[in-house]
Motif scaffolding. Structure first.
Motif, PDB file in Angstrom:
ATOM      1  N   ASP A  40       0.849  -1.195   0.000  1.00 56.44           N
ATOM      2  CA  ASP A  40       0.000   0.000   0.000  1.00 56.44           C
ATOM      3  C   ASP A  40       0.885   1.246   0.000  1.00 56.44           C
ATOM      4  OD1 ASP A  40      -2.341  -1.414   0.034  1.00 56.44           O
ATOM      5  OD2 ASP A  40      -2.751  -1.147   2.170  1.00 56.44           O
ATOM      6  N   GLY A  41       0.571   2.210  -0.872  1.00 59.27           N
ATOM      7  CA  GLY A  41       1.336   3.447  -0.941  1.00 59.27           C
ATOM      8  C   GLY A  41       2.483   3.422  -1.927  1.00 59.27           C
ATOM      9  N   ILE A  42       2.795   2.262  -2.497  1.00 59.71           N
ATOM     10  CA  ILE A  42       3.863   2.144  -3.497  1.00 59.71           C
ATOM     11  C   ILE A  42       3.254   2.310  -4.889  1.00 59.71           C
ATOM     12  CG2 ILE A  42       5.543   0.569  -4.546  1.00 59.71           C
ATOM     13  CD1 ILE A  42       6.413   1.598  -1.830  1.00 59.71           C
ATOM     14  N   THR A  43       3.895   3.120  -5.720  1.00 60.60           N
ATOM     15  CA  THR A  43       3.445   3.329  -7.096  1.00 60.60           C
ATOM     16  C   THR A  43       4.462   2.746  -8.065  1.00 60.60           C
ATOM     17  OG1 THR A  43       2.206   5.335  -6.550  1.00 60.60           O
ATOM     18  CG2 THR A  43       2.844   5.044  -8.851  1.00 60.60           C
ATOM     19  N   VAL A  44       3.965   1.994  -9.023  1.00 62.00           N
ATOM     20  CA  VAL A  44       4.797   1.347 -10.034  1.00 62.00           C
ATOM     21  C   VAL A  44       4.359   1.834 -11.404  1.00 62.00           C
ATOM     22  CG1 VAL A  44       5.503  -0.866 -11.039  1.00 62.00           C
ATOM     23  CG2 VAL A  44       5.003  -0.712  -8.582  1.00 62.00           C
ATOM     24  N   VAL A  45       5.313   2.293 -12.214  1.00 59.05           N
ATOM     25  CA  VAL A  45       5.055   2.595 -13.620  1.00 59.05           C
ATOM     26  C   VAL A  45       5.628   1.443 -14.427  1.00 59.05           C
ATOM     27  CG1 VAL A  45       5.535   4.142 -15.549  1.00 59.05           C
ATOM     28  CG2 VAL A  45       5.050   5.086 -13.284  1.00 59.05           C
ATOM     29  N   ALA A  46       4.794   0.817 -15.245  1.00 60.40           N
ATOM     30  CA  ALA A  46       5.199  -0.381 -15.979  1.00 60.40           C
ATOM     31  C   ALA A  46       5.082  -0.132 -17.476  1.00 60.40           C
ATOM     32  CB  ALA A  46       4.326  -1.569 -15.572  1.00 60.40           C
ATOM     33  N   VAL A  47       6.225  -0.039 -18.144  1.00 66.18           N
ATOM     34  CA  VAL A  47       6.256   0.063 -19.600  1.00 66.18           C
ATOM     35  C   VAL A  47       6.487  -1.364 -20.083  1.00 66.18           C
ATOM     36  CG1 VAL A  47       7.263   1.252 -21.579  1.00 66.18           C
ATOM     37  CG2 VAL A  47       7.271   2.347 -19.333  1.00 66.18           C
ATOM     38  N   GLU A  48       5.400  -2.077 -20.302  1.00 65.54           N
ATOM     39  CA  GLU A  48       5.477  -3.537 -20.358  1.00 65.54           C
ATOM     40  C   GLU A  48       4.607  -4.092 -21.469  1.00 65.54           C
ATOM     41  OE1 GLU A  48       3.931  -4.688 -16.500  1.00 65.54           O
ATOM     42  OE2 GLU A  48       1.865  -4.436 -17.159  1.00 65.54           O
ATOM     43  N   LEU A  74       2.743  -7.351  -7.871  1.00 62.88           N
ATOM     44  CA  LEU A  74       2.903  -6.144  -7.064  1.00 62.88           C
ATOM     45  C   LEU A  74       1.548  -5.490  -6.819  1.00 62.88           C
ATOM     46  CD1 LEU A  74       6.101  -4.699  -8.793  1.00 62.88           C
ATOM     47  CD2 LEU A  74       5.985  -6.000  -6.649  1.00 62.88           C
ATOM     48  N   ALA A  75       0.693  -5.475  -7.835  1.00 62.76           N
ATOM     49  CA  ALA A  75      -0.656  -4.926  -7.662  1.00 62.76           C
ATOM     50  C   ALA A  75      -1.457  -5.740  -6.655  1.00 62.76           C
ATOM     51  CB  ALA A  75      -1.380  -4.887  -9.009  1.00 62.76           C
ATOM     52  N   ASP A  76      -1.358  -7.064  -6.733  1.00 63.23           N
ATOM     53  CA  ASP A  76      -2.050  -7.922  -5.766  1.00 63.23           C
ATOM     54  C   ASP A  76      -1.629  -7.581  -4.337  1.00 63.23           C
ATOM     55  OD1 ASP A  76      -3.318  -9.293  -7.816  1.00 63.23           O
ATOM     56  OD2 ASP A  76      -1.937 -10.992  -7.779  1.00 63.23           O
ATOM     57  N   LEU A  77      -0.357  -7.220  -4.173  1.00 60.02           N
ATOM     58  CA  LEU A  77       0.174  -6.903  -2.846  1.00 60.02           C
ATOM     59  C   LEU A  77      -0.151  -5.483  -2.394  1.00 60.02           C
ATOM     60  CD1 LEU A  77       3.648  -8.643  -3.165  1.00 60.02           C
ATOM     61  CD2 LEU A  77       1.778  -9.352  -1.660  1.00 60.02           C
ATOM     62  N   GLY A  78      -0.874  -4.742  -3.237  1.00 60.48           N
ATOM     63  CA  GLY A  78      -1.329  -3.425  -2.827  1.00 60.48           C
ATOM     64  C   GLY A  78      -0.751  -2.263  -3.589  1.00 60.48           C
ATOM     65  N   ALA A  79       0.261  -2.490  -4.432  1.00 61.23           N
ATOM     66  CA  ALA A  79       0.866  -1.391  -5.166  1.00 61.23           C
ATOM     67  C   ALA A  79      -0.099  -0.831  -6.199  1.00 61.23           C
ATOM     68  CB  ALA A  79       2.150  -1.848  -5.856  1.00 61.23           C
ATOM     69  N   ARG A  80       0.027   0.464  -6.444  1.00 55.11           N
ATOM     70  CA  ARG A  80      -0.657   1.082  -7.570  1.00 55.11           C
ATOM     71  C   ARG A  80       0.213   0.863  -8.798  1.00 55.11           C
ATOM     72  NH1 ARG A  80      -1.304   7.528  -8.963  1.00 55.11           N
ATOM     73  NH2 ARG A  80      -2.948   7.279 -10.546  1.00 55.11           N
ATOM     74  N   VAL A  81      -0.323   0.202  -9.822  1.00 54.46           N
ATOM     75  CA  VAL A  81       0.450  -0.099 -11.024  1.00 54.46           C
ATOM     76  C   VAL A  81      -0.159   0.650 -12.202  1.00 54.46           C
ATOM     77  CG1 VAL A  81       1.224  -1.883 -12.621  1.00 54.46           C
ATOM     78  CG2 VAL A  81       1.167  -2.353 -10.163  1.00 54.46           C
ATOM     79  N   ILE A  82       0.643   1.517 -12.814  1.00 52.86           N
ATOM     80  CA  ILE A  82       0.246   2.264 -14.007  1.00 52.86           C
ATOM     81  C   ILE A  82       0.873   1.573 -15.207  1.00 52.86           C
ATOM     82  CG2 ILE A  82       0.377   4.462 -15.220  1.00 52.86           C
ATOM     83  CD1 ILE A  82       0.675   5.774 -12.398  1.00 52.86           C
ATOM     84  N   ALA A 131       6.867   8.168  -8.854  1.00 48.99           N
ATOM     85  CA  ALA A 131       6.717   6.740  -8.581  1.00 48.99           C
ATOM     86  C   ALA A 131       7.822   6.226  -7.670  1.00 48.99           C
ATOM     87  CB  ALA A 131       6.708   5.962  -9.892  1.00 48.99           C
ATOM     88  N   ASP A 132       7.652   5.001  -7.229  1.00 47.32           N
ATOM     89  CA  ASP A 132       8.667   4.303  -6.443  1.00 47.32           C
ATOM     90  C   ASP A 132       9.445   3.310  -7.293  1.00 47.32           C
ATOM     91  OD1 ASP A 132       7.882   5.137  -3.545  1.00 47.32           O
ATOM     92  OD2 ASP A 132       5.999   4.560  -4.502  1.00 47.32           O
ATOM     93  N   VAL A 133       8.764   2.737  -8.292  1.00 52.72           N
ATOM     94  CA  VAL A 133       9.341   1.653  -9.094  1.00 52.72           C
ATOM     95  C   VAL A 133       8.969   1.876 -10.554  1.00 52.72           C
ATOM     96  CG1 VAL A 133       9.374  -0.852  -9.494  1.00 52.72           C
ATOM     97  CG2 VAL A 133       9.094   0.036  -7.158  1.00 52.72           C
ATOM     98  N   VAL A 134       9.907   1.609 -11.453  1.00 49.33           N
ATOM     99  CA  VAL A 134       9.624   1.511 -12.879  1.00 49.33           C
ATOM    100  C   VAL A 134      10.089   0.137 -13.347  1.00 49.33           C
ATOM    101  CG1 VAL A 134      10.187   2.355 -15.188  1.00 49.33           C
ATOM    102  CG2 VAL A 134       9.785   3.990 -13.325  1.00 49.33           C
TER     103      VAL A 134
END
Length: 404
Positions: A16-24, A36-44, A99-102
């Motif tokens: 929760d509170g983690i944002t991920v940008v995924a160029v995938e 990561l989304a299942d675990l609560g991350a926001r995935v864009i 974001a926190d993660v790309v």
């Protein structure tokens, strides 16, 4: 937050509170970010204008949505922008600075050429965790090679040890994609933990090829240190016997005996043939492997006296590892999954569908089972969040909004 502080009674989902940008696209990176989304991350999820992730159109068997896409993309927000334009790339960069993660799995070198490589992004945000997932990793003679799952399985030696003695086969699931995706999840979690301690971000590479070679495991080491190619064993096992499918009156059962005590229990308590426990050909696992054909024949001659259900019950009562070969329909209705309440309903753009909970189960919170987005379903909102004139980009075709 100090590691010494007690957890809140309501700890929430782990990311929760983690944002991920995924160029995938395709499988490996989308699998990682879905976890990561299942675990609560926001995935864009950044997708192509005019079709999105090409895995959307592998098929349309899930009420109009692709099976791969449904499996891999729940719980994400879809942003459809044209990365060939400076405006499209600027949108992604702006989102990445918050974001926190790309995570990206574009063609080798493509992210860097677009100005979306780890060095560029972390120059703006040093604490960012950037994971590059590729077929063969940066450098080396195969860096630029196409890396479809079957091809990577072949290069990693997996196909050479999979199948029957007569016929090599690939695995029935995209093993190389899954292996890389799971190592990507592991890398993200480890990097976030380190950042929590130190404030330092990370640049991480994950290679499908290297992930698959790692999964070769004992087969790789056996070949290295014997100088011999491990044999393809079908359902059998190169180092254990009995370990195979054995006939029953109405089908077959898989039986695996991993130690000598289990062998004695199998032949005395289950197969009612105590004389086999005293046979020197079968006294130890080493001898049973050496006399595999005779061992398998002796077991098969006795298992065929019972039906599947009868033999399964006898094996279970004796504590002997066994399983029935299930069809996909059998798995969908599997009593173990039903008893543990592992199915949930999520939405796709066409219909509501059943989806399986992830295998990691927290005692205090359930995975977030989000919906599967349409292409560009969240584009307008994400453009606004990035500080971009949404109407302008949508009007010019640089961005795409679902339903527009």
């Amino acid at each position: 937050m100090s590691p010494d502080l007690p957890l809140s009674p309501d700890a929430g989902r782990p990311l929760d509170g983690i944002t991920v940008v995924a160029v995938e696209q395709a499988v490996a990176a989308p699998l990682a970010t879905r976890h990561l989304a299942d675990l609560g991350a926001r995935v864009i999820k950044v997708e192509r204008v005019g079709g999105g992730d090409f895995a959307r159109d592998y098929d349309h068997v899930v009420h109009g949505t692709g099976a791969h896409f449904t499996w891999l993309n729940r719980g994400k927000e879809s942003l459809a922008v044209d990365l060939k334009t400076g405006e499209g790339r600027d949108v992604v960069r702006r989102l990445a600075t918050r974001a926190d993660v790309v995570v990206q799995n574009l063609a080798p070198g493509a992210a860097a050429r677009l100005g979306l490589g780890a060095a560029d992004l972390r120059a703006q945000r040093p604490e960012l965790v950037v994971v590059d997932l590729s077929g063969y990793g940066s450098g080396g003679p195969m860096e630029q090679r196409k890396a479809y799952d079957m091809l990577v399985q072949a290069e990693a030696g997996l196909i050479a040890i999979t199948g029957t003695p007569e016929t090599p086969v690939k695995t029935g699931i995209p093993t190389s994609d899954i292996a890389a995706g799971m190592y990507c999840v592991q890398a993200v979690l480890a990097a976030l933990l380190r950042r929590w301690r130190t404030g330092v971000g990370a640049e991480v590479e994950v290679s499908m090829f290297e992930a698959t070679v790692e999964w070769m495991g004992y087969g790789l080491y056996t070949g290295m240190y014997t100088g011999e190619q491990p044999a393809r064993m079908g359902l059998s096992h190169s180092s254990i016997a009995p370990y195979d499918a054995y006939p029953t009156r109405d089908g077959q059962l898989l039986i695996g005996v991993q130690n000598d005590r289990g062998w004695r229990t199998l032949v005395t308590s289950v197969l009612e043939s105590p004389e086999l426990a005293e046979d020197p050909r079968f006294a130890t696992n080493v001898e049973r492997v050496r006399h595999r054909a005779e061992c398998d024949a002796a077991v098969a001659a006795r298992t065929s006296r019972w039906t599947n259900a009868e033999l399964d019950a006898r094996l279970s009562a004796a504590g002997i590892p066994a399983a029935q070969v299930k069809s996909v329909a059998d798995v969908v209705s599997h009593p173990q999954l039903r008893a543990r309440d592992r199915w949930r309903t999520i939405a796709t753009e066409h219909a509501r569908v059943d989806a399986l909970l992830p295998p990691v189960t927290f005692a205090d919170v359930e995975a977030r089972m989000g919906d599967v987005p349409a292409v560009g379903e969240h584009t307008r909102a994400l453009l606004a969040e990035s500080g971009t004139d949404a109407d302008d980009l949508l009007r010019r075709g640089i961005a795409e909004q679902a339903g527009a």
